[in-house]
Design a protein around this motif. Structure first.
Motif, mmCIF file in Angstrom:
data_model
loop_
_atom_site.group_PDB
_atom_site.id
_atom_site.type_symbol
_atom_site.label_atom_id
_atom_site.label_comp_id
_atom_site.label_asym_id
_atom_site.label_seq_id
_atom_site.Cartn_x
_atom_site.Cartn_y
_atom_site.Cartn_z
ATOM 1 N N ARG A 160 -7.735 -7.627 167.999
ATOM 2 C CA ARG A 160 -6.926 -7.979 167.055
ATOM 3 C C ARG A 160 -6.789 -6.792 165.968
ATOM 4 O O ARG A 160 -5.720 -6.470 165.561
ATOM 5 C CB ARG A 160 -7.527 -9.190 166.121
ATOM 6 N N MET A 161 -7.840 -5.936 165.850
ATOM 7 C CA MET A 161 -7.788 -4.967 165.162
ATOM 8 C C MET A 161 -7.116 -3.971 165.629
ATOM 9 O O MET A 161 -6.153 -3.101 164.767
ATOM 10 C CB MET A 161 -9.136 -4.380 164.503
ATOM 11 N N LEU A 162 -7.143 -3.669 167.041
ATOM 12 C CA LEU A 162 -6.490 -2.846 167.396
ATOM 13 C C LEU A 162 -4.794 -2.897 167.428
ATOM 14 O O LEU A 162 -4.049 -2.087 167.212
ATOM 15 C CB LEU A 162 -6.799 -2.282 168.988
ATOM 16 N N ARG A 163 -4.383 -4.294 167.802
ATOM 17 C CA ARG A 163 -3.072 -4.688 167.561
ATOM 18 C C ARG A 163 -2.463 -4.459 166.054
ATOM 19 O O ARG A 163 -1.362 -3.848 165.932
ATOM 20 C CB ARG A 163 -2.810 -6.041 168.035
ATOM 21 N N ARG A 164 -3.163 -4.646 165.336
ATOM 22 C CA ARG A 164 -2.758 -4.567 163.749
ATOM 23 C C ARG A 164 -2.753 -3.018 163.401
ATOM 24 O O ARG A 164 -1.739 -2.611 162.830
ATOM 25 C CB ARG A 164 -4.041 -5.127 162.955
ATOM 26 N N TYR A 165 -3.581 -2.265 163.985
ATOM 27 C CA TYR A 165 -3.531 -0.730 163.724
ATOM 28 C C TYR A 165 -2.047 -0.170 164.475
ATOM 29 O O TYR A 165 -1.503 0.591 164.047
ATOM 30 C CB TYR A 165 -4.640 -0.275 164.243
ATOM 31 N N GLN A 166 -1.790 -0.704 165.756
ATOM 32 C CA GLN A 166 -0.648 -0.199 166.356
ATOM 33 C C GLN A 166 0.587 -0.381 165.807
ATOM 34 O O GLN A 166 1.405 0.229 165.603
ATOM 35 C CB GLN A 166 -0.772 -0.753 167.823
ATOM 36 N N ARG A 167 0.522 -1.706 165.096
ATOM 37 C CA ARG A 167 1.690 -2.321 164.357
ATOM 38 C C ARG A 167 1.933 -1.345 163.117
ATOM 39 O O ARG A 167 3.081 -1.220 162.656
ATOM 40 C CB ARG A 167 1.725 -3.771 163.962
ATOM 41 N N ALA A 168 0.859 -0.988 162.291
ATOM 42 C CA ALA A 168 1.027 -0.285 161.149
ATOM 43 C C ALA A 168 1.101 1.128 161.419
ATOM 44 O O ALA A 168 2.158 1.586 160.947
ATOM 45 C CB ALA A 168 -0.356 -0.136 160.516
ATOM 46 N N GLU A 169 0.810 1.690 162.624
ATOM 47 C CA GLU A 169 1.349 3.081 162.868
ATOM 48 C C GLU A 169 2.947 2.967 163.364
ATOM 49 O O GLU A 169 3.753 4.263 163.189
ATOM 50 C CB GLU A 169 0.619 3.586 164.090
ATOM 51 N N ARG A 170 3.272 1.841 163.955
ATOM 52 C CA ARG A 170 4.455 1.919 164.558
ATOM 53 C C ARG A 170 5.348 2.136 163.402
ATOM 54 O O ARG A 170 6.577 2.595 163.023
ATOM 55 C CB ARG A 170 4.916 0.845 165.376
#
Length: 64
Positions: A43-53
């Motif tokens: 979940r943390m990785l997905r959140r980080y990827q969305r923020a980066e995008r």
């Protein structure tokens, strides 16, 4: 050396996935704890990827 690190990461990922499946079928408490940690990390990785995008889109660096 890099190969050893990558193999270690791969073993951790596969082990985490096995624990998620095992916990879903009613495994012991330690398996449920590892599964919860694995799912939380995902979940943390997905959140980080969305923020980066979002940052990339907002900064005008549209991507390839």
């Amino acid at each position: 050396m890099v190969g050893v690190v990558l193999v270690g990461v791969l073993v951790l990922v596969v082990g985490g996935c096995v624990c998620v499946v095992w916990a879903d079928r009613g495994g012991p408490v330690w398996v449920r704890a590892v599964a919860a940690a694995t799912l939380g990390a995902g979940r943390m990785l997905r959140r980080y990827q969305r923020a980066e995008r979002r940052r990339r889109i907002n900064s005008g660096g549209g991507g390839d």
